[in-house]
Design an enzyme around this catalytic site. Structure first.
Site, PDB file in Angstrom:
ATOM      1  N   ASP A  19     -10.821 -11.721 -15.681  1.00  0.00           N
ATOM      2  CA  ASP A  19     -10.699 -13.054 -16.376  1.00  0.00           C
ATOM      3  C   ASP A  19      -9.281 -13.161 -17.075  1.00  0.00           C
ATOM      4  OD1 ASP A  19     -10.618 -14.950 -18.433  1.00  0.00           O
ATOM      5  OD2 ASP A  19     -12.487 -14.026 -19.362  1.00  0.00           O
ATOM      6  N   ASP A  49      -7.601   9.961   4.344  1.00  0.00           N
ATOM      7  CA  ASP A  49      -8.628   9.609   5.324  1.00  0.00           C
ATOM      8  C   ASP A  49      -9.145  10.919   5.562  1.00  0.00           C
ATOM      9  OD1 ASP A  49      -7.383   7.451   5.560  1.00  0.00           O
ATOM     10  OD2 ASP A  49      -6.508   7.347   7.472  1.00  0.00           O
ATOM     11  N   HIS A  54       0.615  -1.310  -0.172  1.00  0.00           N
ATOM     12  CA  HIS A  54      -0.026   0.106  -0.073  1.00  0.00           C
ATOM     13  C   HIS A  54       0.887   1.116  -0.011  1.00  0.00           C
ATOM     14  CE1 HIS A  54      -3.691   2.235   0.400  1.00  0.00           C
ATOM     15  NE2 HIS A  54      -4.320   1.222   0.632  1.00  0.00           N
TER      16      HIS A  54
HETATM   17  N1  COA Z   1     -19.126   3.479 -10.891  1.00  0.00           N
HETATM   18  C1  COA Z   1     -20.355   3.452 -10.532  1.00  0.00           C
HETATM   19  N2  COA Z   1     -21.226   4.314  -9.629  1.00  0.00           N
HETATM   20  C2  COA Z   1     -20.462   5.170  -9.280  1.00  0.00           C
HETATM   21  C3  COA Z   1     -19.274   5.504  -9.258  1.00  0.00           C
HETATM   22  C4  COA Z   1     -18.519   4.642 -10.490  1.00  0.00           C
HETATM   23  N3  COA Z   1     -17.399   4.689 -10.805  1.00  0.00           N
HETATM   24  N4  COA Z   1     -18.477   6.542  -8.888  1.00  0.00           N
HETATM   25  C5  COA Z   1     -19.843   6.937  -7.904  1.00  0.00           C
HETATM   26  N5  COA Z   1     -20.722   6.183  -8.399  1.00  0.00           N
HETATM   27  C6  COA Z   1     -22.197   6.331  -7.649  1.00  0.00           C
HETATM   28  C7  COA Z   1     -22.033   5.737  -6.132  1.00  0.00           C
HETATM   29  O1  COA Z   1     -22.194   4.373  -6.217  1.00  0.00           O
HETATM   30  C8  COA Z   1     -23.120   6.502  -5.664  1.00  0.00           C
HETATM   31  O2  COA Z   1     -24.553   6.172  -5.858  1.00  0.00           O
HETATM   32  P1  COA Z   1     -25.252   4.968  -4.936  1.00  0.00           P
HETATM   33  O3  COA Z   1     -25.853   5.764  -3.679  1.00  0.00           O
HETATM   34  O4  COA Z   1     -26.158   4.237  -5.663  1.00  0.00           O
HETATM   35  O5  COA Z   1     -24.066   4.061  -4.441  1.00  0.00           O
HETATM   36  C9  COA Z   1     -23.074   7.907  -6.075  1.00  0.00           C
HETATM   37  O6  COA Z   1     -22.540   7.765  -7.537  1.00  0.00           O
HETATM   38  C10 COA Z   1     -22.168   8.869  -5.324  1.00  0.00           C
HETATM   39  O7  COA Z   1     -20.900   8.458  -5.210  1.00  0.00           O
HETATM   40  P2  COA Z   1     -19.768   9.118  -4.647  1.00  0.00           P
HETATM   41  O8  COA Z   1     -19.641  10.572  -4.886  1.00  0.00           O
HETATM   42  O9  COA Z   1     -18.518   8.382  -4.876  1.00  0.00           O
HETATM   43  O10 COA Z   1     -20.050   9.006  -3.060  1.00  0.00           O
HETATM   44  P3  COA Z   1     -20.342   7.836  -2.038  1.00  0.00           P
HETATM   45  O11 COA Z   1     -20.930   8.260  -0.729  1.00  0.00           O
HETATM   46  O12 COA Z   1     -21.047   6.754  -2.666  1.00  0.00           O
HETATM   47  O13 COA Z   1     -18.855   7.340  -1.489  1.00  0.00           O
HETATM   48  C11 COA Z   1     -16.625   8.063  -0.976  1.00  0.00           C
HETATM   49  C12 COA Z   1     -18.158   8.378  -0.789  1.00  0.00           C
HETATM   50  C13 COA Z   1     -15.849   8.925  -0.480  1.00  0.00           C
HETATM   51  C14 COA Z   1     -16.333   6.669  -0.295  1.00  0.00           C
HETATM   52  C15 COA Z   1     -16.217   7.849  -2.532  1.00  0.00           C
HETATM   53  O14 COA Z   1     -16.548   9.038  -3.160  1.00  0.00           O
HETATM   54  C16 COA Z   1     -14.621   7.415  -2.763  1.00  0.00           C
HETATM   55  O15 COA Z   1     -13.825   8.301  -2.547  1.00  0.00           O
HETATM   56  N6  COA Z   1     -14.612   6.034  -2.925  1.00  0.00           N
HETATM   57  C17 COA Z   1     -13.073   5.575  -3.257  1.00  0.00           C
HETATM   58  C18 COA Z   1     -12.783   4.664  -2.180  1.00  0.00           C
HETATM   59  C19 COA Z   1     -11.404   3.881  -2.510  1.00  0.00           C
HETATM   60  O16 COA Z   1     -10.382   4.522  -3.161  1.00  0.00           O
HETATM   61  N7  COA Z   1     -11.171   2.651  -1.902  1.00  0.00           N
HETATM   62  C20 COA Z   1     -10.106   2.105  -1.900  1.00  0.00           C
HETATM   63  C21 COA Z   1      -9.251   2.515  -0.709  1.00  0.00           C
HETATM   64  S1  COA Z   1      -7.629   2.087  -0.840  1.00  0.00           S
END
Ligand code: COA
Length: 457
Positions: A395, A312, A156
């Protein structure tokens, strides 16, 4: 589980790649700098020749994908004051071949992670010098049922979740004989990697994510909590349960917006954890959200940015408020924390870390076997989202996985949300909690969904 190690190879990039030291960004060097394990299971025909061809397909495509993804073939080096640098030296990644006399059925119907996984995903010995540790370790295990598992663990300190899934999906594309889809972007200078501080600490935002998280009331440290035995479970939420939680979150009049699945489920986990841990009303508690900053930067980071661009942000509350107020309240605390992550917040966070004399206290590595270093367990927790990462459908040429999941994560309060493998809107929660809290957590986690629903009728 009986697993026999058959062979261990070092796979290097098939062509000469750029060699030299590169600076890592502050996001690379802090938080989780150890390896993150994941596992894929595939059903394949069981002939031995087929097993050999699977191994050679994987090794051959790995040596080719390590050309564009050459940083992963390098090694980390400590420089000074808990700071790390990446030596792109083409030393290669480790590829282990193993055999198990078990079959998939022995892993249970749903492949729920258990200590058995420890035999299927390579482990990393952090007591060894860091410059000797591969950044990627892979184990191909042939099962007697004819299936295989591919356990992968990635550093990481070099990749975050989006970059890890980028690497794995490109590896699979090359194994299938397809060309690379998105060229990785390697210039970590876009996140000021290696630059000296340019903003004095006093002008940095208040970055609460770097503060010590709250302690249990009445305690002066978290030594006892760190020692408690933990367990990991995978809990499934059906599409209907997810929709109910989303409806409930948006029902109580907290915030004008429509809360996402992540916010609704994370809020529900937070409330359930407070109940399971039996917190007093005035117990402060935090929930850490990992936010991908790629699209939040101005301008957004280049497509294919390869490294850590996640950081974070911390939602805070009193346990009493979380439990007594509607679910929307917990979601509003989480939304507020996510909204804090703007371009300026990311840049001042980087500056905050650049101004620190020593980065060790911000690294999970420092916490291994120690009573110091970051600890986000009781009364706190973290909910990581893999909901939108392209983790499924990998895949390598013999069909998509039958199961993909995280390896074992053994930290109190650590949790992960994944889309259900049915692709129909269910969600999986991989959760680690102290053993005595787990059953009560499960009870609230499931019962309270139905209670919420009946309140709206
Ligand atoms: N594909 C499909 N849907 C997506 C998308 C994508 N690439 N990006 C956003 N969406 C959808 C989400 O699923 C959500 O809809 P839902 O309520 O139906 O689930 C909506 O768009 C809003 O998404 P987002 O703005 O990302 O907010 P969130 O509250 O779902 O998530 C975070 C908040 C902070 C977790 C997110 O924005 C984020 O940064 N995720 C990345 C986490 C990551 O990198 N994880 C690995 C860590 S090492």
């Amino acid at each position: 589980m009986p697993v026999t190690l058959k062979a261990c190879y070092t796979v290097k990039p098939i062509e000469t790649t750029w060699c030299g030291r590169v600076s890592l960004s502050e996001w690379d060097q802090t938080g989780n700098v150890t390896h993150v394990p994941i596992i894929y299971f595939y059903r394949t025909p069981s002939q031995e020749s087929n097993n050999n061809s699977i191994a050679s397909t994987l090794k051959d495509s790995l040596s080719r994908v390590l050309v564009p993804f050459y940083p992963l073939a390098g090694r980390l080096h400590w420089i000074n004051n808990g700071r790390l640098e990446l030596d792109c030296n083409a030393m290669g990644v480790q590829f282990i071949e193993a055999e198990s006399s078990s079959s998939f059925e022995d892993l249970g119907d749903d492949f729920s992670p258990s200590s058995e996984y420890n035999y299927l995903v390579p482990t990393v010995d952090y007591t060894l010098p860091i410059h000797g540790l591969p950044l990627v370790l892979i184990q191909l295990t042939n099962f007697k049922c004819g299936g295989v598992s591919i356990g992968i663990t990635l550093s990481h300190a070099v990749v975050d979740g989006p970059s890890a899934s980028h690497f794995i999906s490109e590896w699979a594309r090359l194994a299938r004989g397809e060309p690379l889809q998105t060229v990785p972007f390697h210039d970590r200078k876009v996140l000021h990697a290696g630059d000296p501080p340019s903003v004095p600490l006093a002008r940095c935002h208040s970055h609460t994510e770097f503060d010590e998280p709250p302690l249990l009331l009445g305690k002066t440290d978290n030594t006892e909590e760190r020692k408690k035995k933990t367990a990991m479970v995978i809990l499934k939420l059906s599409k209907t349960q997810v929709e109910t939680l989303k409806k409930t979150a948006n029902y109580g009049g907290y915030g004008n917006d429509s809360y996402s699945r992540y916010e609704a489920i994370a809020g529900h986990i937070w409330r359930s954890a407070c109940k399971a841990r039996g917190h007093k009303e005035d117990q402060p508690t935090t929930l850490t959200v990992i936010v991908d900053s790629r699209s939040r930067m101005e301008p957004p980071l280049p497509k294919g940015y390869f490294g850590n661009a996640t950081l974070d942000t911390v939602a805070t509350s009193l346990a009493g408020d979380l439990v007594s107020k509607p679910l929307g309240y917990a979601c509003s605390r989480i939304r507020e924390a996510i909204e804090r992550v703007t371009d300026e917040y990311v840049r001042t966070g980087i500056e905050f870390l650049k101004n620190q004399e020593d980065l060790s206290r911000f690294q999970d590595l420092y916490a291994i076997g120690s009573e110091k270093g970051p600890f986000y367990g009781n009364p706190n927790l973290g909910v990581v989202s893999w909901l939108t990462l392209p983790i499924y459908g990998v895949d390598f040429g013999w069909g998509k996985e039958v199961y993909m999941g995280p390896g074992t994560h053994d930290f109190d309060g650590d949790s992960l949300l994944l889309p259900g493998p049915d692709g129909e809107g269910s969600v999986l929660l991989a959760l680690c909690l102290q053993v005595p809290h787990m059953d009560t957590f499960k009870k609230h986690f499931y019962q309270d969904i139905n209670v919420s629903e009946s309140c709206q009728d």
